[in-house]
Design a protein around this motif. Structure first.
Motif, PDB file in Angstrom:
ATOM      1  N   ALA A 294      33.588  37.061  26.184  1.00  0.00           N
ATOM      2  CA  ALA A 294      34.122  38.861  26.462  1.00  0.00           C
ATOM      3  C   ALA A 294      33.126  39.289  27.587  1.00  0.00           C
ATOM      4  N   TRP A 295      31.976  39.154  27.270  1.00  0.00           N
ATOM      5  CA  TRP A 295      30.851  39.638  28.069  1.00  0.00           C
ATOM      6  C   TRP A 295      30.974  39.084  29.388  1.00  0.00           C
ATOM      7  N   ARG A 296      31.085  37.752  29.557  1.00  0.00           N
ATOM      8  CA  ARG A 296      31.192  36.897  30.888  1.00  0.00           C
ATOM      9  C   ARG A 296      32.536  37.336  31.614  1.00  0.00           C
ATOM     10  N   LEU A 297      33.511  37.754  30.987  1.00  0.00           N
ATOM     11  CA  LEU A 297      34.583  38.086  31.731  1.00  0.00           C
ATOM     12  C   LEU A 297      34.483  39.562  32.294  1.00  0.00           C
ATOM     13  N   GLN A 298      33.831  40.347  31.823  1.00  0.00           N
ATOM     14  CA  GLN A 298      33.898  41.611  31.998  1.00  0.00           C
ATOM     15  C   GLN A 298      32.629  42.408  32.653  1.00  0.00           C
ATOM     16  N   TRP A 299      31.533  41.477  32.855  1.00  0.00           N
ATOM     17  CA  TRP A 299      30.321  41.949  33.262  1.00  0.00           C
ATOM     18  C   TRP A 299      30.341  42.618  34.527  1.00  0.00           C
ATOM     19  N   PRO A 300      31.054  41.825  35.788  1.00  0.00           N
ATOM     20  CA  PRO A 300      31.328  42.381  37.011  1.00  0.00           C
ATOM     21  C   PRO A 300      31.637  43.759  37.065  1.00  0.00           C
TER      22      PRO A 300
END
Length: 539
Positions: A294-300
């Motif tokens: 979830a973090w990888r998908l949203q950090w940008p």
């Protein structure tokens, strides 16, 4: 050829048969309510004079609303609402462009249409024609509402054209973002960032503008001329009624659409200027867990929201001392400024609180986007794949809620850190405590949006994005504009931002924040319970 173009335009109109009318009716209705409310609330010249002089004495008010242009009721109406209308028009158009350009390629529908006699260039051309038509309707609706509220014909037309011009520029921004980014989510992020940047530049120009000797009008500084919303404001509807600044809007919109067209004919279908990375040969171990994914998908996108918070933090920290050191003294203006903090705190604390209310809105937006991303994963079917593993429904939901909490904290922390650094740079380190307090005070309201939208997702998944973003816009409207345009006091209480604690040092009352934090926690628990009781909802 024209028949094909018309069919595609009508296809887009049919797909947007609900959301575009809602956008236009909401914006036009806001204009009418504001006009009627201001007439009832500030009907006398003396009341309007006090309000305008209050605004020109406080850069925070001009940051939020714009430069006043006199005490006439129609000029006061433009000062009060036009900046917010520009944001709404910008968001409507960037979302429209991305929805019918990048999202169509992402889903594969654009490839199907390109395989017909429509060819590849007609779908984006029809989107621009359709978007232009939407902005024409928006301009007519806004002008009509100004007229229905009893305003001058020429000023109403100029105001409608100015707002339509803002929309056309951001239609071009959405088109370019769709060519730059590989996903609709990233393109929407670029579009939202452009709207926020335009609002900030306009706000900076207005806050640093030159106030007339009588304190009844102000001329914007040069940063306002870097913003499409600022160009629209420079038309000065109902006072000067000059359309010359809109030439910039036409030129920039044409240039943006031209750039988007040139890129389109030179790239492969489905490709983008900024392509996604190929990725590693072996996945990062952190991606083995739901939270890491979830973090990888949203950090940008979280990074983009945090940069927005930092920009407003710099503004609050660098300009906050100007309020406290001003010669406003004691009197009605000082009393009105203190009223911004609920009757407590200094003028500097009032200014910082106003600025961090905007940062709180940005933080709430990042929280809503986290839940919307969860809904997208469910709709696209990738959520099904995750739930086919030992991952539980509760674990999947909690991972996105945790990322939402982190997003809220990072956005507000970025704003606070930027305010602390900028206040130190201008020789006012004492402002740091106010900035940190103001940032912490916005956490409960942002978390309340996170929990509430998660509950909507658990109960009505197909309405997650619409209700989530609509609730945020409504909360901003009620909290910032409700009382000013004469709405009952209880309507302002519907906005969580109204209940955020106002920084006043050791005397800060945290009751509202504690209550909202409790409601947010309860909403998160309710979302987990409701989600366990419903089926997975596809696209």
């Amino acid at each position: 050829m024209m028949d094909t173009l018309l069919r595609l335009v009508l296809h887009r109109l049919r797909r947007d048969r609900l959301q575009i009318p809602i956008w236009i009716l909401s914006i036009a209705g806001f204009v009418f309510l504001a006009a009627v409310g201001l007439q009832n609330t500030f009907g006398s010249l003396a009341e309007r004079t006090v309000l305008v002089r209050l605004a020109t004495a406080n850069p925070a008010i001009m940051l939020l609303r714009g430069p006043p242009q006199g005490t006439d009721l129609d000029a006061l109406l433009i000062f009060t609402v036009f900046g917010f209308l520009g944001v709404l028009a910008g968001l409507m158009n960037t979302f429209l462009a991305v929805r019918h350009l990048r999202a169509e390629e992402e889903s594969g529908r654009a490839s199907l249409i390109s395989a017909t006699p429509a060819a590849r260039v007609f779908p984006p051309l029809s989107t621009l024609v359709y978007g232009f038509g939407v902005d024409v309707v928006l301009a007519l609706a806004v002008a009509g509402c100004f007229l229905a509220a009893g305003q001058d014909l020429s000023g109403s037309i100029v105001a409608g054209l100015a707002l339509g011009a803002v929309g056309i520029v951001f239609l071009g921004v959405g088109a370019v973002a769709s060519e730059l980014m590989a996903s609709s989510r990233a393109a929407n992020g670029v579009g939202v960032g452009a709207v926020l940047l335009a609002y900030l530049l306009r706000g900076l120009g207005d806050a640093f503008g030159t106030v007339s000797a009588d304190g009844l009008s102000a001329e914007s500084a040069w940063p306002s001329w870097l913003s499409p919303i600022g160009w629209a404001q420079q038309t000065h509807p109902f006072t000067e009624n000059t359309l010359a600044p809109l030439i910039l809007s036409v030129i920039v919109a044409a240039a943006l659409m031209g750039v988007a067209g040139l890129v389109l004919v030179r790239r492969d279908s489905g490709a983008s200027v900024l392509a996604s990375g190929a990725g590693r040969e072996a996945a990062d171990p952190r991606l083995s867990g739901a939270f890491g994914l979830a973090w990888r998908l949203q950090w940008p996108s979280i990074l983009a929201w945090s940069l927005g918070g930092a920009l407003f933090g710099v503004f609050g920290g660098s300009l906050g001392t100007a309020i406290g050191s001003s010669d406003l003294g004691n009197g009605p203006i000082a009393d009105e400024l203190s009223g911004l903090t609920g009757g407590t705190g200094s003028l500097t604390e009032a200014f910082v609180s106003v600025v961090f209310t905007i940062v709180g809105v940005i933080a709430a937006g990042s929280a809503i986007q986290s839940v919307v991303r969860l809904r997208q994963e469910e709709a696209l079917g990738t959520g099904h794949l995750l739930l086919a593993t030992p991952l539980s429904r509760l674990g999947w939901l909690v991972s996105y809620l945790a990322v939402g909490v982190m997003a809220v904290v990072l956005v507000l922390a970025s704003g606070a850190a930027a305010a602390v650094v900028s206040s130190a740079a201008v020789g006012a380190p004492e402002l740091a405590d106010d900035a940190v307090l103001a940032a912490v005070a916005q956490v409960p309201a942002a978390l309340l949006f996170l929990g509430a939208v998660a509950t909507v997702w658990a109960l009505l998944p197909h309405l997650t994005a619409g209700l989530g973003w609509g609730a945020l816009i409504l909360a901003v409207f009620l909290g910032i504009f409700g009382q000013l345009i004469g709405l009952p006091d209880w309507t302002a209480d519907l906005s969580p931002f109204t209940h955020s604690p106002q920084p006043a040092g050791a005397d800060t009352d945290w009751t509202g924040g504690i209550v909202m934090a409790g409601i947010a926690l309860a909403a998160g628990v309710a979302a987990s319970v409701f989600f366990r009781r419903r089926d997975i909802a596809g696209g």
